[in-house]
Design an enzyme around this catalytic site. Sequence first.
Site, short mmCIF file in Angstrom:
data_model
loop_
_atom_site.label_atom_id
_atom_site.label_comp_id
_atom_site.label_asym_id
_atom_site.label_seq_id
_atom_site.Cartn_x
_atom_site.Cartn_y
_atom_site.Cartn_z
N HIS A 46 -4.83 -10.32 6.90
CA HIS A 46 -5.94 -10.41 5.94
C HIS A 46 -6.04 -11.84 5.44
O HIS A 46 -5.04 -12.58 5.41
CB HIS A 46 -5.71 -9.48 4.75
CG HIS A 46 -5.82 -8.03 5.09
ND1 HIS A 46 -6.05 -7.08 4.13
CD2 HIS A 46 -5.73 -7.36 6.26
CE1 HIS A 46 -6.10 -5.88 4.70
NE2 HIS A 46 -5.91 -6.04 5.99
N GLU A 48 -6.19 -13.04 2.47
CA GLU A 48 -5.28 -13.32 1.37
C GLU A 48 -3.86 -13.58 1.87
O GLU A 48 -3.17 -14.49 1.38
CB GLU A 48 -5.22 -12.15 0.37
CG GLU A 48 -6.54 -11.79 -0.23
CD GLU A 48 -7.27 -10.67 0.50
OE1 GLU A 48 -7.87 -9.82 -0.18
OE2 GLU A 48 -7.24 -10.64 1.75
N CYS A 76 -7.05 -5.47 -1.19
CA CYS A 76 -6.55 -4.12 -0.93
C CYS A 76 -5.15 -3.99 -1.54
O CYS A 76 -4.60 -4.94 -2.09
CB CYS A 76 -6.50 -3.87 0.57
SG CYS A 76 -5.22 -4.84 1.43
N CYS A 79 -2.53 -6.55 -0.09
CA CYS A 79 -2.73 -7.91 -0.59
C CYS A 79 -2.44 -7.99 -2.08
O CYS A 79 -1.85 -8.97 -2.55
CB CYS A 79 -4.15 -8.38 -0.27
SG CYS A 79 -4.42 -8.55 1.51
#
Length: 154
Positions: A46, A48, A76, A79
């Site tokens: 992801h 992040e 999410c 993260c």
Amino acid sequence: MESALREAEKAKARQEVPVGAVVVHKGRIIGKGYNQIESLQDPTAHAEMIAITAAAAGLGSRRFEGCTLYVTLEPCAMCAGAIVLARVPRLVFGAHDPKAGACGTLFNIVQDGRLNHRVELVGGVFSERCGELLSEFFAAKRGNGETGKKMQRP
């Protein structure tokens, strides 16, 4: 947030879900990333996570004192957990995520009083721009031109 949006555009150009993130320390970007889940075939890739990894290397520390993380979509649970573990003091995000948001929408991991760190949270920054980027991406994937559910506060 402009820099995070530029990262999201990189993801979009690579047919990845257009999410971008940057970590800022003392007014300087020290880590940036965009979604690379498909290209790396890694469910943890992801934006992040990539930005956090880069920033930790730049800081030479796993603790992000004095940093702000900017991300185009509400993080999410994975993260959000990484944000807490990195002791990120401030999180600024764009669009709310009604399906997986863990920073106020479905959960609020980053401000859970049971954890040993809480994050200052600012949501909805450039939410329309961030949400439109995501909505357009998914409409194009569906091939019908309909935007479907907007990625904003439910």
